[in-house]
Write an enzyme that holds these catalytic residues in place. Structure first.
Site, PDB file in Angstrom:
ATOM      1  N   ARG A 268       0.785  -1.703  -0.200  1.00  0.00           N
ATOM      2  CA  ARG A 268       0.181  -0.367   0.010  1.00  0.00           C
ATOM      3  C   ARG A 268       1.032   1.815  -0.256  1.00  0.00           C
ATOM      4  NH1 ARG A 268      -1.837  -3.885  -1.442  1.00  0.00           N
ATOM      5  NH2 ARG A 268      -3.627  -4.760   0.311  1.00  0.00           N
TER       6      ARG A 268
ATOM      7  N   SER B 175      -9.938   0.452   3.621  1.00  0.00           N
ATOM      8  CA  SER B 175      -8.768   0.289   5.086  1.00  0.00           C
ATOM      9  C   SER B 175      -9.277   1.812   5.405  1.00  0.00           C
ATOM     10  CB  SER B 175      -7.815  -0.390   4.607  1.00  0.00           C
ATOM     11  OG  SER B 175      -8.262  -2.083   4.170  1.00  0.00           O
TER      12      SER B 175
ATOM     13  N   GLU C 162      -3.757   3.949   6.758  1.00  0.00           N
ATOM     14  CA  GLU C 162      -3.167   3.505   4.910  1.00  0.00           C
ATOM     15  C   GLU C 162      -4.280   4.774   4.028  1.00  0.00           C
ATOM     16  OE1 GLU C 162      -4.817  -0.138   4.061  1.00  0.00           O
ATOM     17  OE2 GLU C 162      -5.231   0.033   2.053  1.00  0.00           O
TER      18      GLU C 162
HETATM   19  C1  LIG Z   1     -15.214  -0.930  -0.121  1.00  0.00           C
HETATM   20  C2  LIG Z   1     -13.997  -0.355   0.112  1.00  0.00           C
HETATM   21  C3  LIG Z   1     -13.154  -1.463  -0.736  1.00  0.00           C
HETATM   22  C4  LIG Z   1     -11.712  -0.907  -0.555  1.00  0.00           C
HETATM   23  N1  LIG Z   1     -11.187  -2.197  -0.878  1.00  0.00           N
HETATM   24  C5  LIG Z   1      -9.597  -2.139  -1.491  1.00  0.00           C
HETATM   25  C6  LIG Z   1      -8.897  -3.615  -0.339  1.00  0.00           C
HETATM   26  O1  LIG Z   1      -8.697  -4.673  -1.400  1.00  0.00           O
HETATM   27  N2  LIG Z   1      -7.434  -2.851  -1.651  1.00  0.00           N
HETATM   28  C7  LIG Z   1      -6.793  -1.900  -1.348  1.00  0.00           C
HETATM   29  O2  LIG Z   1      -6.092  -1.596  -2.014  1.00  0.00           O
HETATM   30  N3  LIG Z   1      -7.880  -0.746  -1.688  1.00  0.00           N
HETATM   31  C8  LIG Z   1      -9.253  -0.582  -0.883  1.00  0.00           C
HETATM   32  N4  LIG Z   1      -9.911   0.284  -1.144  1.00  0.00           N
HETATM   33  C9  LIG Z   1      -9.276   1.228  -1.078  1.00  0.00           C
HETATM   34  C10 LIG Z   1      -9.221   2.118  -2.720  1.00  0.00           C
HETATM   35  O3  LIG Z   1     -10.286   1.903  -3.322  1.00  0.00           O
HETATM   36  C11 LIG Z   1      -8.124   1.854  -3.324  1.00  0.00           C
HETATM   37  O4  LIG Z   1      -6.554   2.048  -2.043  1.00  0.00           O
HETATM   38  C12 LIG Z   1      -7.361   2.346  -4.854  1.00  0.00           C
HETATM   39  O5  LIG Z   1      -6.788   2.343  -5.377  1.00  0.00           O
HETATM   40  C13 LIG Z   1      -7.850   4.166  -4.473  1.00  0.00           C
HETATM   41  O6  LIG Z   1      -8.156   4.510  -6.059  1.00  0.00           O
HETATM   42  P1  LIG Z   1      -9.124   5.916  -6.058  1.00  0.00           P
HETATM   43  O7  LIG Z   1      -8.436   6.234  -7.123  1.00  0.00           O
HETATM   44  O8  LIG Z   1      -9.587   6.040  -5.596  1.00  0.00           O
HETATM   45  O9  LIG Z   1      -8.162   7.097  -5.573  1.00  0.00           O
HETATM   46  P2  LIG Z   1      -7.871   8.117  -4.869  1.00  0.00           P
HETATM   47  O10 LIG Z   1      -8.436   7.666  -3.135  1.00  0.00           O
HETATM   48  O11 LIG Z   1      -8.900   9.195  -5.059  1.00  0.00           O
HETATM   49  O12 LIG Z   1      -6.456   8.840  -4.174  1.00  0.00           O
HETATM   50  C14 LIG Z   1      -5.293   8.446  -3.212  1.00  0.00           C
HETATM   51  C15 LIG Z   1      -4.791   8.140  -3.038  1.00  0.00           C
HETATM   52  O13 LIG Z   1      -3.553   8.263  -4.486  1.00  0.00           O
HETATM   53  C16 LIG Z   1      -3.095   9.579  -5.406  1.00  0.00           C
HETATM   54  N5  LIG Z   1      -4.025   9.714  -6.452  1.00  0.00           N
HETATM   55  C17 LIG Z   1      -5.340   9.405  -7.384  1.00  0.00           C
HETATM   56  N6  LIG Z   1      -5.104   9.396  -9.041  1.00  0.00           N
HETATM   57  C18 LIG Z   1      -3.328   9.402  -9.019  1.00  0.00           C
HETATM   58  C19 LIG Z   1      -3.261   9.587 -10.241  1.00  0.00           C
HETATM   59  N7  LIG Z   1      -3.603   9.657 -11.139  1.00  0.00           N
HETATM   60  N8  LIG Z   1      -2.045   9.998  -9.778  1.00  0.00           N
HETATM   61  C20 LIG Z   1      -1.375  10.050  -8.490  1.00  0.00           C
HETATM   62  N9  LIG Z   1      -1.327  10.110  -7.731  1.00  0.00           N
HETATM   63  C21 LIG Z   1      -3.530   9.553  -7.566  1.00  0.00           C
HETATM   64  C22 LIG Z   1      -4.535  10.634  -4.819  1.00  0.00           C
HETATM   65  O14 LIG Z   1      -4.014  12.074  -4.408  1.00  0.00           O
HETATM   66  C23 LIG Z   1      -4.309  10.200  -3.050  1.00  0.00           C
HETATM   67  O15 LIG Z   1      -2.934  10.022  -2.726  1.00  0.00           O
HETATM   68  C24 LIG Z   1     -11.111   0.832  -0.712  1.00  0.00           C
HETATM   69  C25 LIG Z   1     -12.393   1.349  -0.905  1.00  0.00           C
HETATM   70  C26 LIG Z   1     -13.500   1.353  -0.780  1.00  0.00           C
HETATM   71  C27 LIG Z   1     -14.203   2.233  -1.020  1.00  0.00           C
END
Ligand SMILES: Cc1cc2nc3c(=O)[nH]c(=O)nc-3n(C[C@H](O)[C@H](O)[C@H](O)COP(=O)(O)OP(=O)(O)OC[C@H]3O[C@@H](n4cnc5c(N)ncnc54)[C@H](O)[C@@H]3O)c2cc1C
Length: 292
Positions: A160, A209, A280
């Site tokens: 992560r 998480s 996280e």
């Molecule tokens: C119901 C649920 C279940 C989940 N299950 C998991 C799981 O099983 N495993 C897991 O690892 N995570 C899980 N997550 C967390 C989340 O979905 C992941 O971390 C996901 O990868 C975040 O992606 P996002 O595009 O929504 O990022 P965001 O939440 O929008 O951003 C997270 C971080 O990434 C950065 N970011 C986003 N896009 C970019 C980009 N294009 N370039 C650079 N930085 C960027 C943001 O600035 C921030 O620092 C879960 C979340 C939920 C709500």
């Protein structure tokens, strides 16, 4: 590309909390993205990219930054032989759907991760013993100075974590996938989604998480659960009764309510188990957990 002000982060995050961003833009091409990053540099603004906001908690009184969401060609997907090329704003669900339609497997683990390609790289997201490092060939990273392809080694992907800094935006990724029948992919996804629904509050507003698993015998959720904290409510936020490493927005929660629950969970786990939980979820807008 328009740069707007006062867009509430609560509309862009899955937990639904967070105050207004100082500025907000939705670049649709690499050129527009680089223009937005240069604008931020000139204005002295921090840059925060929001994917689906699925692992993000933003300050209630707003975020003094340029908030970017990637759209258009920065969210498009193309498949070339066994390579899936996706914009940083492409959602995991659509990447998986396109891969399955072309008979390419290896991305099924992401079926229950509600994020984008860029967010996956930044968090090295993962599930079921696989993570982004297993599929990522390279990522196109944009800054105010321009864009360049970066290999996973340089991104420093670990549990992560990546070495990407704020202001470094994943504009495009390449995933290496393997031939697999669409039927098998569908079956795997069905099983994984059913497992998820049984154990996690997938139908509630959460940010995924809260804490990283500390690496011992018990995961973060189990530690919090053993402290008797399931169902603990502060304001409109509740520690999930289904999985204690999730905080639900039960009714009008604020980010402050979520932080208060995190502080309490971390304190109780430290008291009872001597384990210091590390968050996280990404905090934006100058909020931080106070030292324990
Ligand atoms: C119901 C649920 C279940 C989940 N299950 C998991 C799981 O099983 N495993 C897991 O690892 N995570 C899980 N997550 C967390 C989340 O979905 C992941 O971390 C996901 O990868 C975040 O992606 P996002 O595009 O929504 O990022 P965001 O939440 O929008 O951003 C997270 C971080 O990434 C950065 N970011 C986003 N896009 C970019 C980009 N294009 N370039 C650079 N930085 C960027 C943001 O600035 C921030 O620092 C879960 C979340 C939920 C709500």
């Amino acid at each position: 590309m328009r740069i707007e002000g006062d867009v509430p982060l609560g509309r862009l995050t899955t937990i639904g909390t967070g105050g207004p961003a100082r500025a907000h833009a939705r670049p649709r091409s690499i050129a527009e993205l680089e223009e937005a990053l240069r604008f931020a540099e000139v204005e002295g603004l921090e840059v925060v990219v929001v994917g689906l906001g699925s692992n993000m908690l933003a300050a209630d009184d707003g975020v003094d930054a340029l908030v970017l969401r990637l759209e258009g060609e920065l969210a498009a997907i193309e498949i070339r032989d066994d390579l899936l090329v996706a914009g940083g704003g492409a959602t995991n669900a659509v990447c998986l759907h396109r891969a399955r339609a072309r008979g390419l497997g290896g991305f099924e683990f992401a079926c229950a991760i509600p994020g984008t390609a860029g967010g996956g790289v930044r968090m090295n997201a993962g599930a079921y013993d696989r993570d982004w490092a297993d599929v990522l060939v390279r990522a196109l990273v944009a800054t105010g100075e321009g864009s360049r392809w970066v290999a996973p080694g340089e991104l420093g992907l670990s549990y992560r974590h990546s070495k990407l800094r704020r202001g470094e935006v994943v504009a495009r990724v390449e995933y290496h996938l393997e031939p697999r029948s669409p039927h098998e992919i569908k079956q795997t996804v069905k099983e994984l989604v059913a497992r998820r629904k049984a154990t996690q509050p997938t139908n509630r507003r959460t940010f995924g998480s809260v804490f990283k698993n500390p690496g011992g015998e018990l995961g973060a959720g189990q530690l919090i659960e053993h402290c008797g904290l399931k169902g603990l409510r502060i304001g409109g936020a509740v520690i999930s009764r289904k999985h204690a490493n999730f905080i639900e927005n039960a009714d009008g929660a604020t980010s402050g309510d979520c932080i208060a629950l995190m502080v309490e969970a971390r304190r109780r786990v430290r008291e009872q188990f001597g384990v210091e939980l590390k968050r996280e979820v990404v905090l934006v807008g100058g909020i931080e957990l106070p030292p324990i």
